[in-house]
Design an enzyme around this catalytic site. Structure first.
Site, PDB file in Angstrom:
ATOM      1  N   LYS A   1       1.063   4.201  -2.921  1.00  0.00           N
ATOM      2  CA  LYS A   1       0.552   5.450  -2.493  1.00  0.00           C
ATOM      3  C   LYS A   1       1.656   6.416  -2.768  1.00  0.00           C
ATOM      4  CE  LYS A   1      -3.680   4.716  -1.446  1.00  0.00           C
ATOM      5  NZ  LYS A   1      -4.698   5.454  -2.196  1.00  0.00           N
TER       6      LYS A   1
ATOM      7  N   TYR B   1       0.869  -1.020   0.091  1.00  0.00           N
ATOM      8  CA  TYR B   1       0.051   0.074  -0.023  1.00  0.00           C
ATOM      9  C   TYR B   1       0.948   1.355  -0.023  1.00  0.00           C
ATOM     10  CZ  TYR B   1      -3.925   2.961   1.577  1.00  0.00           C
ATOM     11  OH  TYR B   1      -4.897   3.974   1.623  1.00  0.00           O
TER      12      TYR B   1
END
Length: 253
Positions: free
Chosen positions: A158, A154
């Protein structure tokens, strides 16, 4: 003076949470909004809420990591609502785990939705923006881009979105298109509830603990992010591009 045609926005992952709040806010700002989610039925509630408030919405089912589905979805939006010139890449999933326990599927799923999905959606929508000589792209990053335990996939996705955003800003600027990213901090949503469950914490206790670490001393709400999207999408933000705005209640993640 003739009224200018209504702008059309696409918001991905807009069935709930930040995406739904953003779709509702953009509709309130006067845009027609295509609510994209994995299942069209899941997007209906957001569209109903937009209609109830007097706006125009369209529910669209698509897996943003699938090129054919993305092309079909964007063509459907253009046919039903008009050429989309606003894109909010919000669709996201988590498959949290420490590195030694993270599977390739965990990695590929998260990068597929966040990074590949944002790439495919941006590529499909940019032609409408370039043709209109006006466009707004807003990508949802996260404070996790700065590193977060249990989120190698993640955090990477991001952080990648920030570089993607800056590159879009450079490439598309001459066509009147801006690209910016928003990096939310702790937001009350289904995704953060899932995190609390995963680490075995009571939700209210978890929220209170997270809020205590935030300078403004409260948890973020989906609407906090929707307000920031509204600004980036506005006519007035035409000289703001390639920026990453941390909406986190303070200067640190």
């Amino acid at each position: 003076m003739a009224e200018s045609p209504q702008r059309v926005a696409i918001v991905t992952g807009a069935a709930r949470g930040i995406g739904a709040a953003t779709a509702l806010r953009l509709a309130a700002d006067g845009l027609a909004v295509a609510v994209v989610d994995l299942e069209e039925t899941a997007a209906k509630a957001t569209v109903d809420a937009i209609a109830a408030a007097g706006g125009r919405g369209l529910a669209v089912g698509a897996d943003v990591s699938d090129a054919e589905q993305v092309e079909a979805a964007v063509a459907h939006v253009a046919a039903e609502l008009g050429a989309p010139t606003v894109l909010v890449n919000n669709a996201g999933v988590t498959r949290d785990n420490l590195l030694f326990k993270m599977t390739e599927v965990d990695w590929d799923t998260v990068l597929g939705v966040h990074l590949r999905g944002s790439f495919l959606m941006s590529r499909a929508v940019q032609k409408h923006m370039v043709e209109a000589k006006w466009g707004r792209i807003v990508n949802l990053s996260s404070t996790s881009a700065l590193g977060n335990r249990g989120q190698a996939n993640y955090a990477t996705a991001k952080a990648g979105l920030q570089g993607f955003t800056k590159t879009l800003a450079i490439e598309l600027g001459k066509f009147g298109v801006t690209a910016n990213a928003i990096a939310p901090g702790f937001i009350v949503s289904d995704m953060t509830k899932a995190t609390a469950e995963r680490i075995g914490q009571d939700w209210d206790t978890y929220v209170a603990a997270r809020a205590a670490e935030i300078p403004v001393a409260r948890a973020g709400q989906p609407e906090d992010i929707a307000h920031a999207v509204s600004y980036f999408v506005s006519e007035q933000a035409g000289f703001v591009s390639g920026q990453v705005l941390y909406v986190a209640g303070g200067p640190k993640a």
